[in-house]
Motif scaffolding. Sequence first.
Motif, PDB file in Angstrom:
ATOM      1  N   ARG A  60       0.819  -1.212   0.000  1.00 41.75           N
ATOM      2  CA  ARG A  60       0.000   0.000   0.000  1.00 41.75           C
ATOM      3  C   ARG A  60       0.851   1.260   0.000  1.00 41.75           C
ATOM      4  N   ASP A  61       2.167   1.093  -0.080  1.00 42.82           N
ATOM      5  CA  ASP A  61       3.110   2.209  -0.146  1.00 42.82           C
ATOM      6  C   ASP A  61       2.953   3.157   1.051  1.00 42.82           C
ATOM      7  N   VAL A  62       2.615   2.590   2.207  1.00 44.32           N
ATOM      8  CA  VAL A  62       2.471   3.398   3.419  1.00 44.32           C
ATOM      9  C   VAL A  62       3.812   4.051   3.753  1.00 44.32           C
ATOM     10  N   CYS A  63       4.874   3.296   3.611  1.00 47.89           N
ATOM     11  CA  CYS A  63       6.226   3.852   3.721  1.00 47.89           C
ATOM     12  C   CYS A  63       6.869   3.670   2.359  1.00 47.89           C
ATOM     13  N   PRO A  64       7.047   4.750   1.615  1.00 46.76           N
ATOM     14  CA  PRO A  64       7.589   4.616   0.265  1.00 46.76           C
ATOM     15  C   PRO A  64       9.044   4.142   0.222  1.00 46.76           C
ATOM     16  N   PHE A  65       9.677   4.004   1.369  1.00 43.48           N
ATOM     17  CA  PHE A  65      11.076   3.576   1.429  1.00 43.48           C
ATOM     18  C   PHE A  65      11.213   2.103   1.812  1.00 43.48           C
TER      19      PHE A  65
ATOM     20  N   ALA B 251      -7.391   6.534   9.779  1.00 45.20           N
ATOM     21  CA  ALA B 251      -6.046   7.118   9.732  1.00 45.20           C
ATOM     22  C   ALA B 251      -5.107   6.474  10.740  1.00 45.20           C
ATOM     23  N   ASN B 252      -5.648   5.958  11.846  1.00 41.26           N
ATOM     24  CA  ASN B 252      -4.809   5.317  12.860  1.00 41.26           C
ATOM     25  C   ASN B 252      -4.076   4.094  12.320  1.00 41.26           C
ATOM     26  N   PHE B 253      -4.596   3.505  11.243  1.00 42.63           N
ATOM     27  CA  PHE B 253      -3.977   2.295  10.699  1.00 42.63           C
ATOM     28  C   PHE B 253      -2.616   2.553  10.064  1.00 42.63           C
ATOM     29  N   THR B 254      -2.247   3.815   9.876  1.00 44.91           N
ATOM     30  CA  THR B 254      -0.885   4.079   9.404  1.00 44.91           C
ATOM     31  C   THR B 254       0.128   3.640  10.452  1.00 44.91           C
ATOM     32  N   ASN B 255      -0.304   3.534  11.713  1.00 44.37           N
ATOM     33  CA  ASN B 255       0.585   3.113  12.790  1.00 44.37           C
ATOM     34  C   ASN B 255       0.057   1.901  13.552  1.00 44.37           C
ATOM     35  N   ARG B 256      -0.894   1.204  12.955  1.00 38.97           N
ATOM     36  CA  ARG B 256      -1.365  -0.041  13.566  1.00 38.97           C
ATOM     37  C   ARG B 256      -0.644  -1.212  12.929  1.00 38.97           C
ATOM     38  N   SER B 257      -0.327  -2.176  13.756  1.00 38.40           N
ATOM     39  CA  SER B 257       0.439  -3.345  13.333  1.00 38.40           C
ATOM     40  C   SER B 257      -0.119  -4.569  14.044  1.00 38.40           C
TER      41      SER B 257
ATOM     42  N   GLU C 187       7.001  15.656   2.658  1.00 30.84           N
ATOM     43  CA  GLU C 187       6.041  16.274   3.574  1.00 30.84           C
ATOM     44  C   GLU C 187       4.618  15.811   3.294  1.00 30.84           C
ATOM     45  N   GLY C 188       4.362  15.347   2.078  1.00 26.76           N
ATOM     46  CA  GLY C 188       3.020  14.921   1.704  1.00 26.76           C
ATOM     47  C   GLY C 188       2.690  13.479   2.058  1.00 26.76           C
ATOM     48  N   ILE C 189       3.692  12.719   2.515  1.00 28.90           N
ATOM     49  CA  ILE C 189       3.474  11.295   2.811  1.00 28.90           C
ATOM     50  C   ILE C 189       2.377  11.085   3.862  1.00 28.90           C
ATOM     51  N   PRO C 190       2.428  11.760   5.009  1.00 29.89           N
ATOM     52  CA  PRO C 190       1.386  11.506   6.019  1.00 29.89           C
ATOM     53  C   PRO C 190      -0.029  11.803   5.510  1.00 29.89           C
ATOM     54  N   ALA C 191      -0.218  12.916   4.838  1.00 25.37           N
ATOM     55  CA  ALA C 191      -1.563  13.263   4.349  1.00 25.37           C
ATOM     56  C   ALA C 191      -2.035  12.260   3.297  1.00 25.37           C
ATOM     57  N   ARG C 192      -1.128  11.810   2.449  1.00 21.18           N
ATOM     58  CA  ARG C 192      -1.476  10.811   1.431  1.00 21.18           C
ATOM     59  C   ARG C 192      -1.895   9.508   2.099  1.00 21.18           C
ATOM     60  N   ASN C 193      -1.169   9.123   3.149  1.00 21.67           N
ATOM     61  CA  ASN C 193      -1.501   7.894   3.868  1.00 21.67           C
ATOM     62  C   ASN C 193      -2.851   7.985   4.575  1.00 21.67           C
ATOM     63  N   VAL C 194      -3.120   9.117   5.198  1.00 15.85           N
ATOM     64  CA  VAL C 194      -4.406   9.306   5.877  1.00 15.85           C
ATOM     65  C   VAL C 194      -5.537   9.194   4.858  1.00 15.85           C
ATOM     66  N   GLU C 195      -5.385   9.840   3.735  1.00 13.01           N
ATOM     67  CA  GLU C 195      -6.411   9.783   2.683  1.00 13.01           C
ATOM     68  C   GLU C 195      -6.621   8.349   2.206  1.00 13.01           C
ATOM     69  N   ALA C 196      -5.523   7.621   2.005  1.00 11.83           N
ATOM     70  CA  ALA C 196      -5.618   6.236   1.532  1.00 11.83           C
ATOM     71  C   ALA C 196      -6.297   5.345   2.568  1.00 11.83           C
ATOM     72  N   MET C 197      -5.968   5.519   3.843  1.00  9.84           N
ATOM     73  CA  MET C 197      -6.583   4.702   4.895  1.00  9.84           C
ATOM     74  C   MET C 197      -8.076   4.994   4.994  1.00  9.84           C
TER      75      MET C 197
END
Length: 181
Positions: free
Chosen positions: A22-27, A124-130, A154-164
Amino acid sequence: MRAPPDPLAATRTWVKTFVVARDVCPFAGREVARDTVRYVAVPADDPEAALLALFDECRHLDETPDVETTLLVLTEGLEAFDDYLDLLEIAETLLADQGFDGTFQLASFHPDYVFADAEPDDPANFTNRSPYPMWHLLREAGLERALEHHPDPEGIPARNVEAMRALGFEALAEALARLRG
């Protein structure tokens, strides 16, 4: 009776099927492909032992330049999110006190992760749920290099929230539950 899931196997699957897919972390994809992610199970029912394991991993990363990052999977003892946050605060303070500030960064993940400004059922919490509580120990230099090559860090967090939020709470909760068996 089913055997309990292997926390490290569940975490590897989560990294591949959620974080990378899901490219949550693009790295993360690059490091997974290069096999430079270390996975370590750490029982956290003894907080002091868990903290010692964190510093063992700092030393391991110092001594092993071909490992970029470590996921310390806290297998037991920190099921309650507030307990997890308490020990995370101590871990972050000790990292700074031991001179690791600027060398390592600690990212945090938990099955019940809730951002301070969010409701528990906000996707949005799922960006940090494991699948399990964990500490992600990152080399700051590697993170800085990766950020330099990303077109919009800088846009990574907002993109992730939108995707979640587009995926929705139910679908995300079901996917995470499947990893825990």
